[in-house]
Design a protein around this motif. Structure first.
Motif, PDB file in Angstrom:
ATOM      1  N   GLY A  60       0.800  -1.294  -0.061  1.00  0.00           N
ATOM      2  CA  GLY A  60      -0.005  -0.071   0.103  1.00  0.00           C
ATOM      3  C   GLY A  60       0.747   1.338  -0.007  1.00  0.00           C
ATOM      4  N   ILE A  64       2.540   3.730  -3.626  1.00  0.00           N
ATOM      5  CA  ILE A  64       1.913   5.161  -3.689  1.00  0.00           C
ATOM      6  C   ILE A  64       2.801   6.352  -3.382  1.00  0.00           C
ATOM      7  CG2 ILE A  64       0.107   6.517  -2.755  1.00  0.00           C
ATOM      8  CD1 ILE A  64      -0.928   4.161  -4.551  1.00  0.00           C
ATOM      9  N   ASN A  67       5.198   6.841  -6.446  1.00  0.00           N
ATOM     10  CA  ASN A  67       4.651   7.333  -7.533  1.00  0.00           C
ATOM     11  C   ASN A  67       4.169   8.880  -7.411  1.00  0.00           C
ATOM     12  OD1 ASN A  67       4.520   4.900  -8.802  1.00  0.00           O
ATOM     13  ND2 ASN A  67       2.585   4.275  -8.126  1.00  0.00           N
ATOM     14  N   LEU A  68       3.697   9.163  -6.093  1.00  0.00           N
ATOM     15  CA  LEU A  68       3.542  10.516  -5.685  1.00  0.00           C
ATOM     16  C   LEU A  68       4.533  11.437  -5.929  1.00  0.00           C
ATOM     17  CD1 LEU A  68       0.940  10.276  -2.722  1.00  0.00           C
ATOM     18  CD2 LEU A  68       0.593  11.317  -4.965  1.00  0.00           C
ATOM     19  N   ILE A 281      -1.991  10.456   1.244  1.00  0.00           N
ATOM     20  CA  ILE A 281      -2.101   9.948  -0.054  1.00  0.00           C
ATOM     21  C   ILE A 281      -3.362  10.384  -0.639  1.00  0.00           C
ATOM     22  CG2 ILE A 281      -2.480   7.626  -1.083  1.00  0.00           C
ATOM     23  CD1 ILE A 281      -0.372   6.733   0.912  1.00  0.00           C
ATOM     24  N   GLN A 285      -3.181  12.606  -4.008  1.00  0.00           N
ATOM     25  CA  GLN A 285      -3.638  11.826  -5.265  1.00  0.00           C
ATOM     26  C   GLN A 285      -4.806  12.139  -5.911  1.00  0.00           C
ATOM     27  OE1 GLN A 285      -1.817   8.759  -6.079  1.00  0.00           O
ATOM     28  NE2 GLN A 285      -2.960   9.015  -7.840  1.00  0.00           N
ATOM     29  N   TYR A 286      -5.895  12.529  -5.064  1.00  0.00           N
ATOM     30  CA  TYR A 286      -7.040  12.926  -5.657  1.00  0.00           C
ATOM     31  C   TYR A 286      -7.327  14.696  -5.906  1.00  0.00           C
ATOM     32  CZ  TYR A 286      -8.771   8.159  -4.994  1.00  0.00           C
ATOM     33  OH  TYR A 286      -9.162   6.950  -5.160  1.00  0.00           O
ATOM     34  N   ARG A 292      -7.201   8.704  -9.911  1.00  0.00           N
ATOM     35  CA  ARG A 292      -7.457   7.928  -8.949  1.00  0.00           C
ATOM     36  C   ARG A 292      -6.157   6.965  -8.504  1.00  0.00           C
ATOM     37  NH1 ARG A 292     -13.107   5.088 -11.501  1.00  0.00           N
ATOM     38  NH2 ARG A 292     -14.086   6.693 -11.561  1.00  0.00           N
ATOM     39  N   ILE A 293      -6.568   6.283  -7.535  1.00  0.00           N
ATOM     40  CA  ILE A 293      -5.438   5.535  -6.861  1.00  0.00           C
ATOM     41  C   ILE A 293      -5.258   4.068  -7.726  1.00  0.00           C
ATOM     42  CG2 ILE A 293      -4.286   3.976  -4.703  1.00  0.00           C
ATOM     43  CD1 ILE A 293      -5.663   6.173  -3.067  1.00  0.00           C
ATOM     44  N   TYR A 295      -5.059   0.180  -8.452  1.00  0.00           N
ATOM     45  CA  TYR A 295      -5.079  -1.123  -7.511  1.00  0.00           C
ATOM     46  C   TYR A 295      -5.552  -0.889  -6.106  1.00  0.00           C
ATOM     47  CZ  TYR A 295      -1.904  -2.443 -11.284  1.00  0.00           C
ATOM     48  OH  TYR A 295      -1.211  -2.699 -12.811  1.00  0.00           O
ATOM     49  N   LEU A 296      -6.730   0.030  -6.210  1.00  0.00           N
ATOM     50  CA  LEU A 296      -7.288   0.434  -4.770  1.00  0.00           C
ATOM     51  C   LEU A 296      -7.664  -0.687  -3.827  1.00  0.00           C
ATOM     52  CD1 LEU A 296      -8.025   2.924  -3.041  1.00  0.00           C
ATOM     53  CD2 LEU A 296     -10.125   2.666  -4.283  1.00  0.00           C
ATOM     54  N   VAL A 299      -4.331  -1.601  -2.362  1.00  0.00           N
ATOM     55  CA  VAL A 299      -3.804  -0.654  -1.475  1.00  0.00           C
ATOM     56  C   VAL A 299      -4.549  -0.468  -0.095  1.00  0.00           C
ATOM     57  CG1 VAL A 299      -3.439   1.767  -1.075  1.00  0.00           C
ATOM     58  CG2 VAL A 299      -2.879   0.705  -3.351  1.00  0.00           C
TER      59      VAL A 299
END
Length: 503
Positions: A60, A64, A67-68, A281, A285-286, A292-293, A295-296, A299
């Motif tokens: 999780g 993330i 990537n962020l 996150i 992210q949003y 969208r995240i 593979y929610l 995560v």
């Protein structure tokens, strides 16, 4: 299969402690400790909890977070990067298992004078602010050693005025901020920034965020201590009074509460600890990236594992690691085996550091950044030796009853001198290595060892003398790495001079 690998990883991390303790029990003390079954169960729960926690991070938080970091770096907004650095630093530290353990012990030992949650908030806010500052430094290309020198001069000055009750705890709080959650994310952020900015050197500019994250909490927690303790006499528990600190008394289900309701309440507290990471996150992210995240469900399952792992880890600490540290201290002091105390401290420091996963990761990153001029295995040995020496010196301070002020100020004055003398490309790495030496497993055991020694020695104040071992474990790896770098630099200069003379 992946979880079994993680479980084995967690077990290997704990193995050096088990081996060292078993050898001392069998060959030196020749006794079976009281509550052995409970300790074994506690250690098993620690391993399982750490494995769940690591698995949750991999599923999780880490993907993330990376990537962020990459997405925000590509956007090129300095303010956005600094805001992300602040929130990331705060969120990861507030959920740090080792900091939770130290804060809980500090609250119990100070009889509530130091509030565990307040301590954690101060440390987390400090780390958030300094990660943002470190991002600014990397972007602007400022030399790290000026930040380090200024910061540690301030650390020494604040230590001079801080009350004895807070000094060891403040340095320990700095030492546990960069650990199982923080190091990979913060190191990846710094190295990613250095790689993406033209003219930056990954070894010189990519490292250093971890070092700054260790330094600033030492200052802020001491200032907190000055506010809390100034003008008041503190009588920390000693001797028999520490019976009230029995770790088993505040386990889930203790007292009159039903164990199911206690478990539910503790799980909610763990969820509260992890909530800041989730909030960071979701917001970035949003609402910032507006994506969208991916593979929610995976995560979300990862976050569930993080909460369950934290819960199991804390339960295992109270059943296993804390009693082991205190039991070893009590047995060695009761039998007046003082020389064996030093050897136990050295062995625990060296063995556990060699198995520290965060150190292995940083060593590999350093070897890559230095393009082979530094070897990861050499770094690990230097750091493990530094930790072993540091914990041994810290144990000597407790046994001798000396003031921690003199040791800490002397240690960091030595670090400041070496920072001036050392090759500048090694400074950031050396300070980062000082911040990754104490794992989620080592910190509770070392903390319990210090508290156990202070408890069973006459005329020792547990709050003043019990903390500080983690601080020494953070100082001396910096010393050993810098001394090695200075020696190599001098050797290369002499070799080059000899070659010129021969020509």
């Amino acid at each position: 299969m992946n979880f079994l690998h993680t479980l084995g990883h967690a077990a290997r991390n704990l193995a050096p402690i088990v081996i060292v303790v078993a050898v001392f029990q069998a060959l030196v003390l020749r006794t079976v400790p009281d509550g052995l079954l409970s300790m074994v169960v506690g250690l098993a729960i620690v391993v399982f909890g750490v494995a769940l926690f690591l698995q949750g991070l991999e599923m999780g938080i880490f993907p993330i977070g990376k990537n962020l970091s990459n997405a925000l770096a590509r956007r090129g907004s300095l303010l956005l990067l600094m805001a992300f650095g602040f929130t990331l630093g705060f969120a990861t530290v507030i959920a740090e298992p080792a900091l939770i353990a130290v804060a809980e012990q500090a609250e119990v030992i100070s009889e509530g004078r130091i509030e565990g949650m307040v301590l954690r908030l101060i440390v987390a806010l400090s780390v958030g602010a300094v990660v943002a500052l470190g991002i600014l430094r990397t972007v602007l290309g400022h030399p790290l050693h000026w930040y380090i020198l200024t910061g540690y001069v301030l650390v020494v000055l604040v230590t001079f005025f801080a009350p004895e009750e807070i000094v060891g705890l403040a340095y320990d709080s700095g030492g546990v901020t960069t650990n199982i959650v923080t190091v990979p994310l913060v190191a990846a952020l710094g190295l990613g920034l250095a790689a993406s900015i033209s003219g930056r050197n990954p070894l010189r500019d990519g490292f250093g965020l971890v070092a700054l994250a260790v330094m600033v909490p030492m200052i802020t927690v001491q200032i907190y201590g000055i506010i809390v303790f100034t003008g008041a006499e503190i009588a920390a528990p000693t001797g028999a009074e520490t019976a009230a600190m029995d770790p088993g008394t505040d386990l889930p289900g203790a007292g009159e509460r039903h164990w199911l309701s206690a478990m539910g309440m503790d799980l909610l507290l763990m969820l509260r600890d992890v909530a800041p990471i989730i909030a960071v996150i979701v917001v970035f992210q949003y609402f910032v990236l507006r994506k969208r995240i991916p593979y929610l469900p995976r995560v979300m399952f990862g976050f569930v594992l993080v909460v369950l792992g934290l819960y199991a880890f804390v339960v295992g600490l109270k059943l296993g690691l804390f009693p082991i540290g205190e039991s070893m201290a009590e047995q060695l002091i009761t039998n007046e085996l003082f020389m064996w105390v030093y050897l136990f401290a050295f062995s625990i420091g060296f063995a556990t550091t060699m198995a520290e996963p965060a150190l292995i990761a940083i060593g590999q990153k350093a070897e890559e950044a230095a393009r082979g001029s530094l070897r990861g295995n050499v770094i690990r040995i230097l750091v493990a030796l530094g930790v072993a020496i540091g914990i041994t010196i810290g144990v000597h301070r407790i046994l001798a009853g000396d003031s921690i002020h003199h040791y800490i100020m002397g240690g960091y004055l030595l670090v400041i001198v070496l920072t001036i003398l050392a090759p500048k490309q090694i400074v950031a790495l050396a300070f980062d290595l000082g911040g990754v030496t104490t794992s989620e497993v080592t910190v509770p055991l070392v903390t319990a060892l210090g508290i156990g020694l202070a408890t069973h020695l006459e005329d020792r104040n547990v709050l003043i003398d019990g903390f500080g071992l983690i601080a020494f474990a953070s100082i001396f790896p910096i010393v050993t790495v810098m001394l090695y770098a200075i020696a190599v630099d001098l050797y290369e200069r002499w070799s080059a001079r000899d070659e010129r003379q021969e020509e």
